[in-house]
Design a protein around this motif. Sequence first.
Motif, PDB file in Angstrom:
ATOM      1  N   SER A 172      45.359  45.032  37.224  1.00 61.08           N
ATOM      2  CA  SER A 172      44.615  44.625  36.024  1.00 61.08           C
ATOM      3  C   SER A 172      45.110  43.302  35.444  1.00 61.08           C
ATOM      4  O   SER A 172      44.637  42.863  34.410  1.00 61.08           O
ATOM      5  N   PHE A 173      46.088  42.661  36.109  1.00 63.63           N
ATOM      6  CA  PHE A 173      46.688  41.437  35.551  1.00 63.63           C
ATOM      7  C   PHE A 173      46.057  40.160  36.111  1.00 63.63           C
ATOM      8  O   PHE A 173      45.950  39.167  35.411  1.00 63.63           O
ATOM      9  N   GLY A 174      45.696  40.178  37.385  1.00 64.63           N
ATOM     10  CA  GLY A 174      45.228  38.956  38.040  1.00 64.63           C
ATOM     11  C   GLY A 174      43.707  38.878  38.092  1.00 64.63           C
ATOM     12  O   GLY A 174      43.014  39.723  37.518  1.00 64.63           O
ATOM     13  N   GLN A 175      43.188  37.851  38.800  1.00 63.44           N
ATOM     14  CA  GLN A 175      41.742  37.791  39.032  1.00 63.44           C
ATOM     15  C   GLN A 175      41.335  38.996  39.906  1.00 63.44           C
ATOM     16  O   GLN A 175      40.251  39.525  39.757  1.00 63.44           O
ATOM     17  N   PHE A 176      42.233  39.377  40.816  1.00 65.98           N
ATOM     18  CA  PHE A 176      41.985  40.536  41.684  1.00 65.98           C
ATOM     19  C   PHE A 176      43.249  41.370  41.832  1.00 65.98           C
ATOM     20  O   PHE A 176      44.359  40.826  41.891  1.00 65.98           O
ATOM     21  N   GLY A 177      43.060  42.679  41.947  1.00 64.37           N
ATOM     22  CA  GLY A 177      44.092  43.562  42.474  1.00 64.37           C
ATOM     23  C   GLY A 177      43.608  44.024  43.834  1.00 64.37           C
ATOM     24  O   GLY A 177      42.445  44.401  43.975  1.00 64.37           O
ATOM     25  N   ALA A 178      44.477  43.966  44.843  1.00 60.29           N
ATOM     26  CA  ALA A 178      44.098  44.393  46.193  1.00 60.29           C
ATOM     27  C   ALA A 178      44.891  45.640  46.547  1.00 60.29           C
ATOM     28  O   ALA A 178      46.117  45.669  46.400  1.00 60.29           O
TER      29      ALA A 178
END
Length: 361
Positions: A172-178
């Motif tokens: 939930s912190f970045g543009q994406f979580g992978a």
Amino acid sequence: MIEYENLYKVNQPFFEAYHRSFNEVLESGWYILGKAVQQFETQFAAYCQTSYCCGVANGLDALMLALKSFNFEAGDEVIVPSNTYIATILAIVHNGLKPVLVEPDIATYNIDPAKIEEKITPRTRAVMVVHLYGKLCEMNRINAIADKHHLKVIEDGAQAHGASYKGKKAGSFGQFGAFSFYPTKNLGALADAGALTTNDAALFEKVFTLRNYGSRVKYYNELVGYNSRLDEMQAAFLSIKLQQLDAINHHKRKLADLYLAGLKTDFIKPVVQPDYFDVYHIFTIRHPQRDKLRDYLLQNEIKTEIHYPVPPNKQKAMKGILDDQPTPIAAEIHATTLSLPISYFHTEQDIQRVIEVMNRF
Ligand SMILES: *Cc1c(COP(=O)(O)O)cnc(C)c1O
């Protein structure tokens, strides 16, 4: 024998529910991109505190599609920790981008935010962080650096389903979580599976389209896409296991507490920091005589693993790609780290036995 992992035992508590959902999907007659995938995507987005989730075929594809969605140019640079699992690096290389290694903090094993800025060049486009072993990176500091230099942030959360910092979840912190749902992960399927989380509607649309041949409307292709779909059967299993993910993480944390309290100080243990909720995908200790320790444990019927024996820049596959980037801290970790049993099926007695044997070394 205390095994390191046993996927039969990990999944046994779910057999009945899995049999039921297998029958449901089987008898639905719909096996690709249907209700089960949609339901899991909604549930996993909610669990990760994000607006969107897009199921994909595996963790590597999640990382690759996240990078693909930004349309970076060939040769652009992506910052990545030097001690990660090879998948993170491969996602960068397969996009025609250049991995730039940043060393970890030797205490947390996660990328050292203090060493990121010195590696930023005019070609740097993104930071791909890895929440290694189930502990979040210092995301507040990393996001501040990324904002300052206009970099994208992608979180490799393959080892960190449910880990959090001040209650804010991995992904939930970045543009994406992978995420990967490889069977041994804290949230594991019964085959390959993966997902991306994001709060950005446009990025979600992009990866949602890319995963299915670049198509949103059947037989109309807007993007040069891929076939990287999460299948209905695995999505159905994952929805069931997701309901128990907090219980799984709780169990692993309880076992970790036993190790942390019981192991003698000869072993360098994982750090515990306020506000960090670690999920111990892997419980790793370090010791200068790691190989001897591992043999000794095996003689005492305790199996262990090494995550990982060879750092990415020393892999044969990375010749000419990474071997010009020296990483002494990663080398030190890879030479001394040992992963102890900490699976969902292990009992407190199992762990007490490991501690007792370890403390006699
Ligand atoms: C497992 C893992 C991956 C890759 O996931 P797959 O589903 O096997 O492709 C990526 N990064 C890290 C850190 C992992 O542990």
